[in-house]
Design an enzyme around this catalytic site. Structure first.
Site, PDB file in Angstrom:
ATOM      1  N   ALA A 136     -75.735  76.772 -52.244  1.00 14.14           N
ATOM      2  CA  ALA A 136     -74.810  77.113 -50.825  1.00 14.14           C
ATOM      3  C   ALA A 136     -75.756  76.797 -49.765  1.00 14.14           C
ATOM      4  CB  ALA A 136     -74.212  78.417 -50.903  1.00 14.14           C
TER       5      ALA A 136
ATOM      6  N   ARG B 248     -81.995  70.311 -42.727  1.00 15.55           N
ATOM      7  CA  ARG B 248     -83.411  69.322 -42.706  1.00 15.55           C
ATOM      8  C   ARG B 248     -82.829  67.932 -42.883  1.00 15.55           C
ATOM      9  NH1 ARG B 248     -87.755  73.104 -44.458  1.00 15.55           N
ATOM     10  NH2 ARG B 248     -86.130  74.312 -45.355  1.00 15.55           N
TER      11      ARG B 248
ATOM     12  N   THR C 292     -80.195  84.865 -52.283  1.00 12.11           N
ATOM     13  CA  THR C 292     -80.221  84.408 -53.471  1.00 12.11           C
ATOM     14  C   THR C 292     -79.405  85.463 -54.495  1.00 12.11           C
ATOM     15  OG1 THR C 292     -82.505  84.974 -53.890  1.00 12.11           O
ATOM     16  CG2 THR C 292     -81.918  82.510 -53.557  1.00 12.11           C
TER      17      THR C 292
ATOM     18  N   SER D 163     -66.726  16.945 -61.327  1.00 13.44           N
ATOM     19  CA  SER D 163     -67.388  17.360 -60.505  1.00 13.44           C
ATOM     20  C   SER D 163     -66.463  17.305 -59.096  1.00 13.44           C
ATOM     21  CB  SER D 163     -68.585  16.789 -60.173  1.00 13.44           C
ATOM     22  OG  SER D 163     -69.312  16.775 -61.161  1.00 13.44           O
TER      23      SER D 163
ATOM     24  N   TYR E 299     -59.341  35.291 -54.921  1.00 15.57           N
ATOM     25  CA  TYR E 299     -58.634  36.275 -53.980  1.00 15.57           C
ATOM     26  C   TYR E 299     -58.057  35.627 -52.809  1.00 15.57           C
ATOM     27  CZ  TYR E 299     -58.391  40.161 -50.277  1.00 15.57           C
ATOM     28  OH  TYR E 299     -58.106  41.070 -49.617  1.00 15.57           O
TER      29      TYR E 299
ATOM     30  N   ARG F 110     -59.805  15.675 -57.060  1.00 15.43           N
ATOM     31  CA  ARG F 110     -60.553  15.227 -55.635  1.00 15.43           C
ATOM     32  C   ARG F 110     -59.832  13.758 -55.587  1.00 15.43           C
ATOM     33  NH1 ARG F 110     -64.656  12.031 -58.720  1.00 15.43           N
ATOM     34  NH2 ARG F 110     -65.713  13.375 -60.109  1.00 15.43           N
TER      35      ARG F 110
HETATM   36  C1  UD1 Z   1     -86.782  81.232 -52.988  1.00 13.08           C
HETATM   37  C2  UD1 Z   1     -87.376  82.540 -53.520  1.00 13.08           C
HETATM   38  C3  UD1 Z   1     -88.821  82.161 -53.674  1.00 13.08           C
HETATM   39  C4  UD1 Z   1     -89.188  80.881 -54.217  1.00 13.08           C
HETATM   40  C5  UD1 Z   1     -88.548  79.836 -53.669  1.00 13.08           C
HETATM   41  C6  UD1 Z   1     -88.794  78.808 -54.271  1.00 13.08           C
HETATM   42  C7  UD1 Z   1     -85.797  84.307 -53.194  1.00 13.08           C
HETATM   43  C8  UD1 Z   1     -85.354  85.672 -52.461  1.00 13.08           C
HETATM   44  N1  UD1 Z   1     -86.869  83.696 -52.953  1.00 13.08           N
HETATM   45  O1  UD1 Z   1     -86.994  81.205 -51.498  1.00 13.08           O
HETATM   46  O2  UD1 Z   1     -89.508  83.398 -54.316  1.00 13.08           O
HETATM   47  O3  UD1 Z   1     -90.882  80.790 -54.216  1.00 13.08           O
HETATM   48  O4  UD1 Z   1     -87.292  80.048 -53.577  1.00 13.08           O
HETATM   49  O5  UD1 Z   1     -88.595  77.547 -53.832  1.00 13.08           O
HETATM   50  O6  UD1 Z   1     -85.025  83.989 -54.079  1.00 13.08           O
HETATM   51  N2  UD1 Z   1     -78.930  79.962 -51.802  1.00 13.08           N
HETATM   52  C9  UD1 Z   1     -77.731  80.240 -51.750  1.00 13.08           C
HETATM   53  N3  UD1 Z   1     -76.831  81.247 -51.178  1.00 13.08           N
HETATM   54  C10 UD1 Z   1     -77.884  82.023 -50.248  1.00 13.08           C
HETATM   55  C11 UD1 Z   1     -79.526  81.547 -50.048  1.00 13.08           C
HETATM   56  C12 UD1 Z   1     -79.669  80.615 -51.149  1.00 13.08           C
HETATM   57  O7  UD1 Z   1     -76.920  79.480 -52.419  1.00 13.08           O
HETATM   58  O8  UD1 Z   1     -77.311  83.091 -49.842  1.00 13.08           O
HETATM   59  C13 UD1 Z   1     -79.599  78.739 -52.573  1.00 13.08           C
HETATM   60  C14 UD1 Z   1     -80.141  77.670 -51.640  1.00 13.08           C
HETATM   61  O9  UD1 Z   1     -79.081  76.780 -51.445  1.00 13.08           O
HETATM   62  C15 UD1 Z   1     -81.292  76.958 -52.453  1.00 13.08           C
HETATM   63  C16 UD1 Z   1     -81.881  78.631 -53.079  1.00 13.08           C
HETATM   64  O10 UD1 Z   1     -80.969  79.251 -53.191  1.00 13.08           O
HETATM   65  O11 UD1 Z   1     -80.983  76.183 -53.396  1.00 13.08           O
HETATM   66  C17 UD1 Z   1     -83.172  78.896 -52.732  1.00 13.08           C
HETATM   67  O12 UD1 Z   1     -82.788  79.531 -51.444  1.00 13.08           O
HETATM   68  P1  UD1 Z   1     -83.701  79.472 -50.209  1.00 13.08           P
HETATM   69  O13 UD1 Z   1     -83.128  80.096 -48.958  1.00 13.08           O
HETATM   70  O14 UD1 Z   1     -84.248  78.091 -50.218  1.00 13.08           O
HETATM   71  O15 UD1 Z   1     -84.961  80.354 -50.997  1.00 13.08           O
HETATM   72  P2  UD1 Z   1     -86.526  80.423 -50.461  1.00 13.08           P
HETATM   73  O16 UD1 Z   1     -86.453  81.240 -48.987  1.00 13.08           O
HETATM   74  O17 UD1 Z   1     -87.382  79.231 -50.340  1.00 13.08           O
END
Ligand code: UD1
Ligand code: CA
Length: 457
Positions: free
Chosen positions: A13, A18, A87, A412, A376, A429
């Site tokens: 999500a 970036r 997460t 040809s 075509y 031809r």
């Molecule tokens: C997370 C971990 C961190 C780990 C790192 C590795 C947590 C709190 N932290 O940090 O310990 O070292 O990954 O890369 O889990 N996502 C959602 N919904 C949300 C938030 C995140 O779907 O509400 C998804 C993001 O798309 C991504 C993944 O979860 O694929 C990780 O989220 P991100 O915000 O990148 O976590 P980090 O801060 O990098």
């Protein structure tokens, strides 16, 4: 394999800002397959019975991609996380899937395309041994930004996000890869206790480690290879992961008996299949959907997608096989030829400078240089049928729909609009006219005119 049931929750999500893209991040491709497709495949390979994709931004596009991957036997459901609150909150968006009740719940990130199924199987093995939570750690060259794994007496007691770490904790080099396995019977109870009282104000999945410890559940960390922890945030990282992936796939093919003369110049897709004793010369591109049998030679600078090349055939140099091209046993496609939706039967030859589209070229037929199937008419595509053993003279245009019979001979430079029966000879031809001495006369006449003009002006 284990008989434990397994759900994989794939978090996807994230905003992916970036990437600077109109496309959701997880739909960017590695080896011609969407990143989330790699993650889904890894989860399935680790024995997941069901996949729960948690999506936000671009949910519909991710959903339609997932549908293209349906029919693999693995159940898949999509959950939309309306607000991005962390997460743990993201995993809970898939509550309906988790509450169906699985022995193992894997949590993986959709932007980790190099995830190794062995790492996931390893995490599941820790659950089978009795752990309630198994976290995969890794040791990045620079740990900045990652959650740190805090261990005590061989047990994982907490994961601390960088922003919440003390100076002492920041020195820890063992980090959270993001992959976690949770015993299904504890999963919802643990997740529901997560709070957002931290530096980012998010519901951290990583907090379940401390929560589980408070309940005297077993929490372990094991070390995963660094590749499984590689998350993609921008296109430079995408290209780096692509390079790693390509190198791995090339090596896999070489170890299975394929010769790549300059492997670093050959680009493969996730589903590229190549048989043993096939030689791939430098600078060849394999788009998705290509199968090459054994004993084939793909000459330099060829481009193939959704095509089949059978045993003993040869393609290129500088050939293009487009979707639906089928080059059968010992057939030859030479330089500067384009083949689309066409079957080139065994021993047929298309040696130079031809376009063969929407056609069948019979066994042993010979297609002269510069032959074009005119498939075509600006409205629809039409079929060309060339019989076995036919001979098409150079620079002929075959205006489809048209059939050239078995063993027929086409002169040809013909432009053919009508069918040619088997064994017939066809001319399409104007006849050649030759006039003795007239070349010399013409030259003299033109010279005289030029001289008159010069003296007059
Ligand atoms: C997370 C971990 C961190 C780990 C790192 C590795 C947590 C709190 N932290 O940090 O310990 O070292 O990954 O890369 O889990 N996502 C959602 N919904 C949300 C938030 C995140 O779907 O509400 C998804 C993001 O798309 C991504 C993944 O979860 O694929 C990780 O989220 P991100 O915000 O990148 O976590 P980090 O801060 O990098
Ligand atoms: Ca991240």
């Amino acid at each position: 394999m284990t008989d434990r049931t397994c759900l994989a929750v794939i978090l996807a999500a994230g905003e992916g800002t970036r990437m600077k893209s109109a496309l959701p991040k997880v739909l960017h491709k590695i080896g011609g397959l969407e990143m989330v497709g790699h993650v889904m495949a890894a989860a399935s390979a680790a024995g997941a019975d069901a996949l729960a994709l948690v999506v936000g931004n671009g949910a519909e596009l991710v959903r339609s991609f997932a549908e293209t991957r349906a029919g693999t036997g693995t159940r898949q459901d999509i959950f939309v996380q309306e607000e991005r609150l962390g997460t743990a909150h993201a995993v809970l968006a898939a509550r309906a899937a988790v509450s169906r009740g699985y022995d193992d719940v894997l949590v993986v990130f959709g932007d980790h395309p190099l995830l190794d199924p062995a790492v996931l199987r390893n995490a599941r093995a820790r659950l089978a041994e009795g752990a309630a939570v198994a976290v995969l750690g890794f040791r990045p060259p620079v740990p900045t930004g990652y959650g740190r794994l805090i261990e005590k007496d061989g047990r994982l007691v907490a994961i601390r996000e960088e922003k919440d770490c003390s100076e002492e904790e920041k020195k820890i080099t063992f980090c959270n890869s993001g992959v976690m396995a949770i015993a299904g019977r504890h999963a919802l109870a643990l997740l529901d206790q997560v709070k957002n009282d931290n530096a980012k104000g998010e519901f951290y999945l990583t907090d379940i480690v401390e929560i589980a410890n408070r309940q005297d559940l077993v929490v372990v960390a094991s070390e995963a290879g660094n590749e499984s922890a590689v998350g993609i945030n921008n296109r430079a990282e995408l290209a780096e992961a692509e390079a790693v992936w390509q190198q791995k796939k090339r090596r896999e093919l070489m170890l299975s008996g394929v010769t790549l003369i300059a492997p670093e110049t050959v680009f493969l897709s996730h589903d590229t299949q190549i048989g043993a004793d096939t030689v791939i010369e430098p600078n060849v591109w394999f788009g998705p959907g290509v199968r090459v049998a054994s004993g084939v030679r793909i000459h330099a600078f060829s481009h193939l997608e959704e095509a089949v090349v059978e045993t003993g055939a040869a393609v290129g140099p500088f050939a293009r096989l487009r979707p639906g091209a089928a080059v059968m046993e010992k057939a030859k496609i030479g330089n500067f030829c384009e083949i689309k939706n066409a079957r080139i039967e065994p021993d047929a030859k298309v040696p130079h400078l031809s376009y063969i589209g929407d056609a069948t070229v019979g066994a042993g037929a010979n297609i002269g240089a510069g032959t074009i199937t005119c498939n075509y008419d600006g409205f629809g595509k039409h079929h060309t049928e060339i019989g076995a053993g036919a001979f098409i003279g150079t620079n002929s245009s075959l205006v489809a729909p048209i059939t050239i019979g078995t063993g027929a001979y086409v002169a040809s430079g013909s432009v053919l609009t009508e069918n040619v029966p088997a064994d017939a000879l066809a001319f399409g031809r104007a006849r050649q006219s030759t006039y003795e001495e007239r070349g010399k006369m013409l030259r003299e006449k033109l010279a005289a005119e030029k001289a008159a003009k010069r003296s007059g002006g």
